[in-house]
Design a protein around this motif. Structure first.
Motif, PDB file in Angstrom:
ATOM      1  N   LYS A  69       0.841  -1.207   0.000  1.00 11.69           N
ATOM      2  CA  LYS A  69       0.000   0.000   0.000  1.00 11.69           C
ATOM      3  C   LYS A  69       0.873   1.253   0.000  1.00 11.69           C
ATOM      4  N   LEU A  70       0.245   2.360  -0.409  1.00 13.13           N
ATOM      5  CA  LEU A  70       0.928   3.661  -0.333  1.00 13.13           C
ATOM      6  C   LEU A  70       0.139   4.512   0.668  1.00 13.13           C
ATOM      7  N   LEU A  71       0.775   4.812   1.766  1.00  7.68           N
ATOM      8  CA  LEU A  71       0.103   5.552   2.840  1.00  7.68           C
ATOM      9  C   LEU A  71       0.491   7.025   2.785  1.00  7.68           C
ATOM     10  N   VAL A  72      -0.520   7.907   2.713  1.00  5.32           N
ATOM     11  CA  VAL A  72      -0.270   9.352   2.775  1.00  5.32           C
ATOM     12  C   VAL A  72      -0.810   9.830   4.114  1.00  5.32           C
TER      13      VAL A  72
ATOM     14  N   ASP B  34       8.034  12.730  14.178  1.00  4.39           N
ATOM     15  CA  ASP B  34       6.927  11.771  13.997  1.00  4.39           C
ATOM     16  C   ASP B  34       6.958  11.201  12.584  1.00  4.39           C
ATOM     17  N   ALA B  35       7.172  12.101  11.617  1.00  7.99           N
ATOM     18  CA  ALA B  35       7.167  11.674  10.212  1.00  7.99           C
ATOM     19  C   ALA B  35       8.297  10.687   9.942  1.00  7.99           C
TER      20      ALA B  35
ATOM     21  N   LEU C 157       4.193   8.706   2.306  1.00  6.15           N
ATOM     22  CA  LEU C 157       4.361  10.148   2.084  1.00  6.15           C
ATOM     23  C   LEU C 157       3.810  10.877   3.293  1.00  6.15           C
ATOM     24  N   GLU C 158       4.471  11.954   3.652  1.00  4.56           N
ATOM     25  CA  GLU C 158       3.954  12.803   4.724  1.00  4.56           C
ATOM     26  C   GLU C 158       3.277  14.002   4.067  1.00  4.56           C
ATOM     27  N   GLY C 159       2.067  14.302   4.531  1.00  6.44           N
ATOM     28  CA  GLY C 159       1.342  15.447   3.979  1.00  6.44           C
ATOM     29  C   GLY C 159       1.010  16.432   5.076  1.00  6.44           C
ATOM     30  N   ALA C 160       0.861  17.684   4.706  1.00 11.47           N
ATOM     31  CA  ALA C 160       0.452  18.710   5.663  1.00 11.47           C
ATOM     32  C   ALA C 160      -0.429  19.705   4.912  1.00 11.47           C
TER      33      ALA C 160
ATOM     34  N   HIS D 272      -3.790  24.493  -0.249  1.00 16.24           N
ATOM     35  CA  HIS D 272      -2.331  24.350  -0.284  1.00 16.24           C
ATOM     36  C   HIS D 272      -1.951  23.126   0.538  1.00 16.24           C
ATOM     37  N   ILE D 273      -1.379  22.156  -0.142  1.00 12.30           N
ATOM     38  CA  ILE D 273      -0.973  20.912   0.530  1.00 12.30           C
ATOM     39  C   ILE D 273       0.523  20.691   0.325  1.00 12.30           C
ATOM     40  N   LEU D 274       1.210  20.441   1.423  1.00 12.86           N
ATOM     41  CA  LEU D 274       2.646  20.172   1.390  1.00 12.86           C
ATOM     42  C   LEU D 274       2.852  18.658   1.445  1.00 12.86           C
ATOM     43  N   LEU D 275       3.834  18.165   0.697  1.00 10.97           N
ATOM     44  CA  LEU D 275       4.108  16.732   0.718  1.00 10.97           C
ATOM     45  C   LEU D 275       5.606  16.493   0.730  1.00 10.97           C
ATOM     46  N   SER D 276       6.012  15.411   1.396  1.00 11.26           N
ATOM     47  CA  SER D 276       7.414  15.005   1.330  1.00 11.26           C
ATOM     48  C   SER D 276       7.492  13.493   1.336  1.00 11.26           C
ATOM     49  N   GLY D 277       8.630  13.005   0.860  1.00 10.65           N
ATOM     50  CA  GLY D 277       8.838  11.561   0.756  1.00 10.65           C
ATOM     51  C   GLY D 277       9.499  11.255  -0.572  1.00 10.65           C
ATOM     52  N   ARG D 278       9.717   9.959  -0.820  1.00 13.03           N
ATOM     53  CA  ARG D 278      10.426   9.578  -2.051  1.00 13.03           C
ATOM     54  C   ARG D 278       9.691  10.121  -3.281  1.00 13.03           C
ATOM     55  N   GLU D 279      10.466  10.707  -4.201  1.00 13.52           N
ATOM     56  CA  GLU D 279       9.826  11.371  -5.336  1.00 13.52           C
ATOM     57  C   GLU D 279       9.028  10.389  -6.207  1.00 13.52           C
ATOM     58  N   ALA D 280       9.575   9.192  -6.418  1.00 15.58           N
ATOM     59  CA  ALA D 280       8.866   8.217  -7.258  1.00 15.58           C
ATOM     60  C   ALA D 280       7.515   7.866  -6.631  1.00 15.58           C
ATOM     61  N   VAL D 281       7.468   7.845  -5.309  1.00 15.61           N
ATOM     62  CA  VAL D 281       6.213   7.537  -4.605  1.00 15.61           C
ATOM     63  C   VAL D 281       5.249   8.707  -4.757  1.00 15.61           C
ATOM     64  N   PHE D 282       5.788   9.927  -4.617  1.00 10.20           N
ATOM     65  CA  PHE D 282       4.951  11.115  -4.807  1.00 10.20           C
ATOM     66  C   PHE D 282       4.340  11.117  -6.212  1.00 10.20           C
ATOM     67  N   ARG D 283       5.151  10.802  -7.223  1.00  9.81           N
ATOM     68  CA  ARG D 283       4.647  10.824  -8.616  1.00  9.81           C
ATOM     69  C   ARG D 283       3.506   9.827  -8.806  1.00  9.81           C
ATOM     70  N   LYS D 284       3.570   8.698  -8.084  1.00  7.16           N
ATOM     71  CA  LYS D 284       2.496   7.695  -8.197  1.00  7.16           C
ATOM     72  C   LYS D 284       1.178   8.237  -7.646  1.00  7.16           C
ATOM     73  N   ALA D 285       1.280   8.920  -6.509  1.00  2.44           N
ATOM     74  CA  ALA D 285       0.059   9.404  -5.840  1.00  2.44           C
ATOM     75  C   ALA D 285      -0.433  10.721  -6.425  1.00  2.44           C
ATOM     76  N   GLU D 286       0.454  11.438  -7.098  1.00  2.00           N
ATOM     77  CA  GLU D 286       0.165  12.806  -7.537  1.00  2.00           C
ATOM     78  C   GLU D 286      -1.136  12.953  -8.334  1.00  2.00           C
ATOM     79  N   PRO D 287      -1.421  12.070  -9.321  1.00  2.00           N
ATOM     80  CA  PRO D 287      -2.628  12.295 -10.115  1.00  2.00           C
ATOM     81  C   PRO D 287      -3.899  12.358  -9.263  1.00  2.00           C
ATOM     82  N   ILE D 288      -3.942  11.578  -8.188  1.00  2.00           N
ATOM     83  CA  ILE D 288      -5.135  11.605  -7.320  1.00  2.00           C
ATOM     84  C   ILE D 288      -5.057  12.781  -6.353  1.00  2.00           C
ATOM     85  N   LEU D 289      -3.879  13.022  -5.796  1.00  2.00           N
ATOM     86  CA  LEU D 289      -3.751  14.094  -4.790  1.00  2.00           C
ATOM     87  C   LEU D 289      -3.947  15.476  -5.405  1.00  2.00           C
ATOM     88  N   ARG D 290      -3.631  15.606  -6.690  1.00  2.00           N
ATOM     89  CA  ARG D 290      -3.705  16.919  -7.335  1.00  2.00           C
ATOM     90  C   ARG D 290      -5.121  17.493  -7.279  1.00  2.00           C
TER      91      ARG D 290
END
Ligand SMILES: NC(=O)c1ccc[n+]([C@@H]2O[C@H](COP(=O)([O-])OP(=O)(O)OC[C@H]3O[C@@H](n4cnc5c(N)ncnc54)[C@H](OP(=O)(O)O)[C@@H]3O)[C@@H](O)[C@H]2O)c1
Length: 285
Positions: free
Chosen positions: A85-88, A97-98, A113-116, A130-148
């Motif tokens: 799973k990919l947990l945001v 904590d993150a 991914l950590e989101g704020a 405005h949403i901030l995100l951090s974590g591995r870039e490849a993981v961010f790219r996977k989730a990005e289409p939905i998070l956008r």
């Protein structure tokens, strides 16, 4: 299977789930108090019978609960469902904590991914979100289409997992300064017989609608909760004070603010608006 699961349907989690549905995604939701899911189920979201079932239902898991204690408790109970799973994590926490959470998630086979979120629940899905995100870039790219679809300003801060939380602290810190200054100004007005509506009008003229609204809360004596109750602010400043201590930053100001918010919590104002802090300050010697 759903496109995405949302765990936690308080003010913010519900806003996230609503926006995901509005963007046409299939959404599974779970909340400790299932009745909060009713309005989302009416939009087509599926209410899972348990947190474990909610995790099983999607590859992308969004979590948004009060604090990390609650989040970690839930995650501990569903750990066996997490591999693949990919947990945001949108629950507010510190960079420490993150970091701990990312290590834990990886050890349990999940990407993380950590989101704020810097704005209010009503901003989610709008141009001002405005949403901030951090974590591995490849993981961010996977989730990005939905998070956008949650925020037009999807602000990826980089791979070190603590960055989103660190930036959130940077963004919210100035509010604590503002709260304490504003509430002291109100007391000066009261001590010197300046009508509060004059101060409130001035704030409006200065383009400070939030400050004006807080001042109006005090004027009317109405502190009912809207979407960001005092307990969330109390949790935020505690984390900032702890972070200052752990990072060897002078902690005097965040500790002072945290103490005052703690007094407000002890006085029973947890679910009132942040302006209820005034009732505590008013009682100070
Ligand atoms: N509201 C805002 O303006 C705002 C802005 C930015 C970031 N955030 C962050 O978003 C997160 C959620 O905030 P919110 O506004 O949605 O808070 P909220 O309205 O108070 O909702 C809290 C959520 O956490 C759940 N929860 C709390 N303790 C739990 C536990 N032990 N086990 C399971 N679930 C638990 C609650 O479940 P029940 O419904 O069963 O109580 C509810 O779903 C927080 O970390 C907050 O800092 C909020």
């Amino acid at each position: 299977m759903s496109d995405v699961t949302v765990i936690g349907l308080g003010n913010m989690g519900s806003a996230l789930a609503r926006a995901l549905r509005a963007n046409g995604h299939t959404v599974t939701v779970w909340n400790r108090s299932p009745e909060k899911a009713a309005s989302l189920v009416a939009t087509g979201a599926v209410l899972a019978p348990s947190a474990a079932a909610a995790i099983t239902a999607s590859w992308l898991i969004i979590m948004c609960v009060t604090n990390y204690v609650a989040a970690n408790r839930i995650l501990g109970e569903v750990a066996t469902e997490l591999p693949g799973k990919l947990l945001v994590q949108f629950t507010t926490g510190s960079p420490q904590d993150a970091r701990a959470s990312e290590t834990w998630a990886h050890a349990h086979g999940a990407e993380y991914l950590e989101g704020a979120i810097t704005g209010s629940p009503s901003s989610i899905g709008t141009a001002s979100a405005h949403i901030l995100l951090s974590g591995r870039e490849a993981v961010f790219r996977k989730a990005e289409p939905i998070l956008r679809g949650l925020a037009s300003q999807l602000d990826y801060k980089g791979e070190p997992i603590g960055l989103a939380s660190a930036w959130e602290m940077v963004f919210i810190m100035h509010y604590y300064g503002m709260f304490l200054s504003l509430l002291h100004s109100v007391q000066i007005c009261q001590a010197e017989g300046i009508p509060l509506e004059e101060y409130s009008t001035l704030l409006g003229e200065q383009g400070k609608p939030y400050e004006k609204w807080l001042c109006e809360n005090i004027q009317s004596g109405h502190y009912q909760e809207t979407s960001a109750p005092l307990e969330l602010w109390a949790g935020g400043i505690q984390q900032i004070a702890q972070h200052a201590q752990d990072s060897h930053i002078d902690a005097e100001f965040p500790r002072l603010a945290a103490r005052l918010f703690q007094k407000a919590m002890e006085a029973g104002y947890a679910r009132e608006e942040v302006s209820a802090l005034f009732k505590v300050l008013q009682k100070s010697d």
